[in-house]
Design a protein around this motif. Structure first.
Motif, PDB file in Angstrom:
ATOM      1  N   ALA A  80       4.087  -6.555  -9.845  1.00  0.00           N
ATOM      2  CA  ALA A  80       5.410  -6.304 -10.413  1.00  0.00           C
ATOM      3  C   ALA A  80       6.342  -5.692  -9.375  1.00  0.00           C
ATOM      4  O   ALA A  80       7.529  -6.039  -9.288  1.00  0.00           O
ATOM      5  CB  ALA A  80       5.299  -5.397 -11.633  1.00  0.00           C
ATOM      6  N   VAL A  81       5.830  -4.774  -8.565  1.00  0.00           N
ATOM      7  CA  VAL A  81       6.639  -4.164  -7.509  1.00  0.00           C
ATOM      8  C   VAL A  81       7.006  -5.201  -6.456  1.00  0.00           C
ATOM      9  O   VAL A  81       8.133  -5.238  -5.947  1.00  0.00           O
ATOM     10  CB  VAL A  81       5.900  -2.965  -6.887  1.00  0.00           C
ATOM     11  N   GLU A  82       6.043  -6.093  -6.124  1.00  0.00           N
ATOM     12  CA  GLU A  82       6.326  -7.143  -5.151  1.00  0.00           C
ATOM     13  C   GLU A  82       7.440  -8.060  -5.649  1.00  0.00           C
ATOM     14  O   GLU A  82       8.332  -8.459  -4.895  1.00  0.00           O
ATOM     15  CB  GLU A  82       5.060  -7.931  -4.864  1.00  0.00           C
ATOM     16  N   ARG A  83       7.387  -8.410  -6.941  1.00  0.00           N
ATOM     17  CA  ARG A  83       8.436  -9.268  -7.501  1.00  0.00           C
ATOM     18  C   ARG A  83       9.780  -8.539  -7.501  1.00  0.00           C
ATOM     19  O   ARG A  83      10.830  -9.143  -7.275  1.00  0.00           O
ATOM     20  CB  ARG A  83       8.066  -9.700  -8.926  1.00  0.00           C
ATOM     21  N   LEU A  84       9.753  -7.251  -7.780  1.00  0.00           N
ATOM     22  CA  LEU A  84      10.981  -6.467  -7.832  1.00  0.00           C
ATOM     23  C   LEU A  84      11.637  -6.376  -6.451  1.00  0.00           C
ATOM     24  O   LEU A  84      12.859  -6.576  -6.315  1.00  0.00           O
ATOM     25  CB  LEU A  84      10.685  -5.055  -8.356  1.00  0.00           C
ATOM     26  N   LEU A  85      10.845  -6.127  -5.405  1.00  0.00           N
ATOM     27  CA  LEU A  85      11.399  -5.870  -4.076  1.00  0.00           C
ATOM     28  C   LEU A  85      11.364  -7.096  -3.161  1.00  0.00           C
ATOM     29  O   LEU A  85      11.965  -7.071  -2.082  1.00  0.00           O
ATOM     30  CB  LEU A  85      10.646  -4.710  -3.413  1.00  0.00           C
ATOM     31  N   GLY A  86      10.618  -8.154  -3.573  1.00  0.00           N
ATOM     32  CA  GLY A  86      10.553  -9.360  -2.774  1.00  0.00           C
ATOM     33  C   GLY A  86       9.746  -9.208  -1.501  1.00  0.00           C
ATOM     34  O   GLY A  86      10.044  -9.859  -0.498  1.00  0.00           O
ATOM     35  N   ARG A  87       8.720  -8.336  -1.532  1.00  0.00           N
ATOM     36  CA  ARG A  87       7.851  -8.157  -0.376  1.00  0.00           C
ATOM     37  C   ARG A  87       6.507  -7.646  -0.851  1.00  0.00           C
ATOM     38  O   ARG A  87       6.358  -7.220  -2.006  1.00  0.00           O
ATOM     39  CB  ARG A  87       8.456  -7.170   0.618  1.00  0.00           C
ATOM     40  N   ARG A  88       5.529  -7.681   0.040  1.00  0.00           N
ATOM     41  CA  ARG A  88       4.200  -7.208  -0.324  1.00  0.00           C
ATOM     42  C   ARG A  88       4.228  -5.687  -0.543  1.00  0.00           C
ATOM     43  O   ARG A  88       4.936  -4.956   0.156  1.00  0.00           O
ATOM     44  CB  ARG A  88       3.183  -7.550   0.766  1.00  0.00           C
ATOM     45  N   ALA A  89       3.462  -5.258  -1.511  1.00  0.00           N
ATOM     46  CA  ALA A  89       3.429  -3.848  -1.873  1.00  0.00           C
ATOM     47  C   ALA A  89       2.311  -3.101  -1.163  1.00  0.00           C
ATOM     48  O   ALA A  89       2.085  -1.921  -1.431  1.00  0.00           O
ATOM     49  CB  ALA A  89       3.277  -3.688  -3.385  1.00  0.00           C
ATOM     50  N   GLY A  90       1.587  -3.765  -0.257  1.00  0.00           N
ATOM     51  CA  GLY A  90       0.499  -3.108   0.446  1.00  0.00           C
ATOM     52  C   GLY A  90      -0.751  -3.047  -0.401  1.00  0.00           C
ATOM     53  O   GLY A  90      -0.809  -3.536  -1.531  1.00  0.00           O
ATOM     54  N   SER A  91      -1.769  -2.439   0.134  1.00  0.00           N
ATOM     55  CA  SER A  91      -3.039  -2.315  -0.580  1.00  0.00           C
ATOM     56  C   SER A  91      -3.553  -0.899  -0.433  1.00  0.00           C
ATOM     57  O   SER A  91      -3.060  -0.112   0.377  1.00  0.00           O
ATOM     58  CB  SER A  91      -4.054  -3.308  -0.004  1.00  0.00           C
TER      59      SER A  91
END
Length: 464
Positions: free
Chosen positions: A88-99
């Motif tokens: 959801a964060v990746e979709r919101l910001l348009g980038r990978r959210a890390g692991s």
């Protein structure tokens, strides 16, 4: 960094969210109002971007910061983030959210994205308000209220800066919350503070009626009537100025005595002075009353009206430059009347805290050149009364110093000494003596020695 251990396992319950609605992004009723709910933006896009269940934790963090008046900047972190929350964060910001174990989101980045995308041109705060309804900024409101109370209290701090002796009074007001209780809100407290400072700044007074003091300094003749907020607050300060605690006993007599101790009288008739042996004279009504009482060897009670006379004309005590004895307790004067009668020398009783009538008569005696000699109780209250009296009129101690205290204790016993110590302005050795012996010695216990002095002085007056 916001590392609150909110794991996102349960959806938060912000105002307007449908309880029990399992659908991700279920529309809260507050959002139905669209832009009218606060700010502008595309509500439908915001629901898709921020209103999903995996981002509920983020929205709740933002709401919490808004409610606490904190800036929407920096990074918030979610421990134990699920795969859905990361996506959801990746979709919101348009980038990978890390692991990793936790998920971090930059609020500044979210704010820029919402503004630039047009979903919420007014930024993150407006977006959250559109989605979840208005935020109750409780902490911000509390801070504003605290600032308002501080501003209302500021004149009292200024008063204490000028008059440090009132510091115990202000500490008591703060500790009891009395100003808040009486005022109710900062605006009312501010309205009270001005007249309160004016009244206490005018004390002690050389002698003024309570109603006139209220009219002059508070603009209302009844502002200092019993039960009025200004009276309650000012009376507590007057007690401290008179050397007592701010709370007081609460009786009408105690209130009257407190005002009198700072030179304020309730009226010209309730304030009185008890005296014996004053010759008086024909020059005033009070002088004629004193002359009659002196001839009969009886005590005389004068009102403040009689002491000051009409138009402010003082009484004629008839003493001139002669000696006048002053005692604290009526028992001394009553016994002198019983045993000495017409042979008693001039004697005035302050009867505890001196009233306006007492002070008026002593002022008249001192103005005529009389030599005042004072005796009181050997305890802390007695010393405070004597100090206050000495600030008003000059007097010499009458068996009322450290040597007399030690001598009396060798002959009679007293009671336990209690209370807050105070210096004796006329004898620096008296306080250490009281602290060392820790014995309270009431004036009545040394009555034989006092009567012997009065008898000797009376013979001297009679032979003069």
């Amino acid at each position: 960094m916001d590392a609150d251990p909110l794991d996102g396992s349960a959806a938060p319950s912000w105002p307007g969210r449908s309880e029990g609605d399992p659908r991700p992004g279920a529309t809260p009723p507050a959002a139905a109002a669209g832009p009218a709910s606060g700010g502008t933006g595309d509500v439908e896009r915001l629901r898709r971007l921020l209103g999903t269940e995996p981002l509920a934790w983020l929205v709740e963090r933002v709401r919490r910061r808004m409610a606490q008046g904190q800036p929407l900047a920096g990074v918030v972190t979610l421990p134990k983030a699920t795969h859905e929350q990361r996506r959801a964060v990746e979709r919101l910001l348009g980038r990978r959210a890390g692991s990793g174990y936790s998920l971090s989101v930059s609020l500044d980045e979210v704010d820029r994205m919402l503004r630039h995308s047009g979903a919420a041109p007014d930024g993150l705060a407006a977006a959250v308000t559109l989605l979840t309804g208005p935020v109750d900024e409780t902490v911000t409101a509390a801070a504003a209220e605290a600032a308002a109370w501080a501003a209302a209290r500021a004149p009292l701090e200024g008063l204490v800066d000028r008059r440090p002796e009132l510091a115990p009074w202000l500490a008591w007001l703060d500790g009891t919350g009395l100003l808040r209780r009486l005022a109710g809100d900062p605006a009312a407290a501010g309205a009270l503070a001005g007249p309160l400072v004016a009244v206490l700044d005018g004390l002690p007074s050389p002698g003024v009626a309570l109603g006139r003091l209220a009219t002059t300094l508070a603009g209302d003749a009844h502002a200092l009537d019993d039960g009025r907020p200004l009276a309650t607050l000012a009376l507590a300060g007057a007690r401290v100025l008179a050397g007592s605690g701010p709370a007081g006993g609460g009786s009408a007599a105690e209130r009257r005595a407190t005002w009198a101790a700072v030179g304020v009288h309730l009226d010209e008739l309730s304030s009185t002075v008890l005296c014996l042996g004053l010759p008086g004279g024909p020059g005033s009504a009070a002088g004629r009353l004193l002359a009659v009482a002196h001839e009969a060897g009886e005590p005389c009670v004068l009102t403040l009206r009689q002491v000051t006379g009409r138009g402010g004309e003082r009484a004629d005590p008839g003493v001139g430059a002669g000696p006048v004895f002053v005692c604290e307790n009526p028992a001394v004067l009553a016994t002198a009347a019983d045993e000495l009668g017409r042979a008693a020398p001039p004697l005035v009783c302050v009867n505890g805290q001196p009233s306006a009538a007492v002070l008026g008569l002593l002022d008249a005696l001192a103005a005529g050149g009389a030599r005042l000699a004072y005796h009181g109780d050997f305890d802390w209250r007695g010393l405070r009364i004597a100090n206050g009296l000495r600030d008003r009129v000059p007097w010499e101690p009458w068996r009322f110093d450290a040597a007399a205290y030690e001598e009396a204790l060798d002959a009679v016993g007293g009671g336990p000494l209690s209370g807050h110590p105070v210096d004796a302005s006329w004898d620096p050795a008296l306080r250490p003596a009281l602290e060392r012996r820790a014995v309270r010695l009431a004036e009545e216990l040394v009555l034989p020695a006092l009567l012997a002095d009065l008898a000797a002085a009376g013979r001297g007056v009679a032979s003069a």
